[in-house]
Design a protein around this motif. Structure first.
Motif, PDB file in Angstrom:
ATOM      1  N   MET A   1     -13.066  15.887 -33.004  1.00 53.10           N
ATOM      2  CA  MET A   1     -13.392  14.649 -32.752  1.00 53.10           C
ATOM      3  C   MET A   1     -11.566  13.551 -32.025  1.00 53.10           C
ATOM      4  O   MET A   1     -11.575  12.713 -31.160  1.00 53.10           O
ATOM      5  CB  MET A   1     -13.607  13.634 -33.804  1.00 53.10           C
ATOM      6  CG  MET A   1     -14.759  13.831 -34.166  1.00 53.10           C
ATOM      7  SD  MET A   1     -16.144  12.776 -34.954  1.00 53.10           S
ATOM      8  CE  MET A   1     -15.377  12.779 -36.482  1.00 53.10           C
ATOM      9  N   LEU A   2     -10.807  14.559 -32.371  1.00 48.92           N
ATOM     10  CA  LEU A   2      -9.443  13.733 -32.177  1.00 48.92           C
ATOM     11  C   LEU A   2      -9.216  14.049 -31.020  1.00 48.92           C
ATOM     12  O   LEU A   2      -8.776  13.235 -29.866  1.00 48.92           O
ATOM     13  CB  LEU A   2      -8.303  14.313 -33.324  1.00 48.92           C
ATOM     14  CG  LEU A   2      -6.853  13.976 -33.391  1.00 48.92           C
ATOM     15  CD1 LEU A   2      -7.539  12.148 -32.818  1.00 48.92           C
ATOM     16  CD2 LEU A   2      -6.083  14.104 -33.863  1.00 48.92           C
TER      17      LEU A   2
ATOM     18  N   LEU B   1     -10.484  10.802 -24.025  1.00 46.70           N
ATOM     19  CA  LEU B   1     -11.177   9.574 -23.939  1.00 46.70           C
ATOM     20  C   LEU B   1     -10.231   8.498 -23.517  1.00 46.70           C
ATOM     21  O   LEU B   1     -10.252   7.842 -22.210  1.00 46.70           O
ATOM     22  CB  LEU B   1     -12.548   9.303 -24.967  1.00 46.70           C
ATOM     23  CG  LEU B   1     -14.007  10.378 -24.451  1.00 46.70           C
ATOM     24  CD1 LEU B   1     -15.014   9.662 -25.523  1.00 46.70           C
ATOM     25  CD2 LEU B   1     -14.214  10.747 -22.999  1.00 46.70           C
ATOM     26  N   ASP B   2      -8.930   8.463 -24.078  1.00 52.28           N
ATOM     27  CA  ASP B   2      -8.534   7.310 -24.015  1.00 52.28           C
ATOM     28  C   ASP B   2      -6.986   8.030 -22.831  1.00 52.28           C
ATOM     29  O   ASP B   2      -7.110   6.564 -22.189  1.00 52.28           O
ATOM     30  CB  ASP B   2      -7.687   7.399 -25.525  1.00 52.28           C
ATOM     31  CG  ASP B   2      -6.757   6.910 -25.739  1.00 52.28           C
ATOM     32  OD1 ASP B   2      -7.056   5.207 -25.121  1.00 52.28           O
ATOM     33  OD2 ASP B   2      -4.998   6.504 -26.121  1.00 52.28           O
TER      34      ASP B   2
ATOM     35  N   TYR C   1     -11.023  11.987 -28.416  1.00 50.85           N
ATOM     36  CA  TYR C   1     -10.550  10.696 -29.137  1.00 50.85           C
ATOM     37  C   TYR C   1      -9.910  10.247 -27.846  1.00 50.85           C
ATOM     38  O   TYR C   1      -9.143   9.895 -26.603  1.00 50.85           O
ATOM     39  CB  TYR C   1     -10.360  10.160 -30.240  1.00 50.85           C
ATOM     40  CG  TYR C   1      -9.358   8.667 -29.967  1.00 50.85           C
ATOM     41  CD1 TYR C   1     -10.630   7.761 -29.929  1.00 50.85           C
ATOM     42  CD2 TYR C   1      -8.409   9.078 -30.266  1.00 50.85           C
ATOM     43  CE1 TYR C   1     -10.062   6.287 -29.708  1.00 50.85           C
ATOM     44  CE2 TYR C   1      -7.635   7.790 -30.272  1.00 50.85           C
ATOM     45  CZ  TYR C   1      -8.479   6.324 -29.694  1.00 50.85           C
ATOM     46  OH  TYR C   1      -7.374   5.332 -29.567  1.00 50.85           O
ATOM     47  N   LYS C   2      -8.449  11.519 -27.745  1.00 48.47           N
ATOM     48  CA  LYS C   2      -6.899  11.569 -27.076  1.00 48.47           C
ATOM     49  C   LYS C   2      -7.595  12.006 -25.559  1.00 48.47           C
ATOM     50  O   LYS C   2      -7.190  11.401 -24.464  1.00 48.47           O
ATOM     51  CB  LYS C   2      -6.211  12.962 -27.355  1.00 48.47           C
ATOM     52  CG  LYS C   2      -6.047  12.160 -28.687  1.00 48.47           C
ATOM     53  CD  LYS C   2      -5.290  13.470 -29.404  1.00 48.47           C
ATOM     54  CE  LYS C   2      -4.053  13.896 -30.583  1.00 48.47           C
ATOM     55  NZ  LYS C   2      -3.457  14.550 -30.984  1.00 48.47           N
TER      56      LYS C   2
ATOM     57  N   GLU D   1     -13.538  17.103 -37.675  1.00 49.63           N
ATOM     58  CA  GLU D   1     -12.052  16.126 -37.594  1.00 49.63           C
ATOM     59  C   GLU D   1     -11.391  16.106 -35.909  1.00 49.63           C
ATOM     60  O   GLU D   1     -11.014  15.191 -35.339  1.00 49.63           O
ATOM     61  CB  GLU D   1     -11.413  15.855 -38.414  1.00 49.63           C
ATOM     62  CG  GLU D   1     -12.320  15.097 -39.718  1.00 49.63           C
ATOM     63  CD  GLU D   1     -11.898  14.903 -40.942  1.00 49.63           C
ATOM     64  OE1 GLU D   1     -10.391  15.525 -41.418  1.00 49.63           O
ATOM     65  OE2 GLU D   1     -12.816  14.115 -41.994  1.00 49.63           O
TER      66      GLU D   1
END
Length: 177
Positions: free
Chosen positions: A91-92, A98-99, A95-96, A88
């Motif tokens: 993945m976070l 890619l964001d 995500y950060k 997790e």
């Protein structure tokens, strides 16, 4: 920002599998070993304990086996939870990353659109100016053709054209009456 999975992340998953396998093995082979001592139980009820001979009853043996099984199961669950937690976190981080990349691209696109709007406005103004110039040129040419201009101003050596009259011929090809 690069996202990497460390060996510890992979070891956590593998540790969960190993714990599960150990739990299964302890359930399958638990009847032959004495409470985690990994010493076979003798047929007469005594074990080969280096600390002395003691009698292990069947209920004690089952209790020790259940405790081992519970410990192995809890260890396996803990390893799986730690592995899930690490996944997790990764993945976070992804995500950060890619964001942030998406926001940077959106800002670049907005900047490009703003620059393109300025260019489009300049091109539109140039086209309007050219249309005005063309309209003025047409007006000037139209007013010039309404005035008489000597042919020598247009063509310095005009060719002289001679027109000679001819007799008309009848339309049906016969003699004129």
């Amino acid at each position: 920002m690069a996202v990497t999975f460390t060996t510890a992340d992979r070891v956590g998953v593998v540790g969960g599998y190993i714990g599960g396998i150990a739990s299964l093995l302890s359930m399958l082979g638990g009847g032959y070993y004495n409470g985690g001592m990994m010493q076979p139980v003798m047929a007469n009820g005594y074990n080969c304990n280096p600390y002395g001979h003691s009698v292990v009853t069947e209920p004690e043996l089952h209790e020790r086996l259940e405790q081992e099984e519970k410990i192995n199961r809890l260890t396996s669950e803990r390893d799986m939870l730690l592995s899930d937690q690490r996944n997790e976190v990764k993945m976070l981080e992804l995500y950060k990353y890619l964001d942030a990349k998406d926001k940077a691209q959106s800002e670049a696109l907005a900047s490009f659109k703003a620059e393109q709007a300025v260019i489009n406005a300049q091109v539109g103004a140039n086209i309007a100016l050219n249309q005005d110039n063309i309209r003025d040129l047409r007006f000037t040419i139209g007013s010039l053709t309404k005035t008489v201009i000597p042919i020598t101003n247009i063509c310095p050596r005009p060719a002289v054209a001679e027109i000679q009259p001819t007799e008309p011929t009848p339309a049906d090809g016969g003699a004129a009456a």
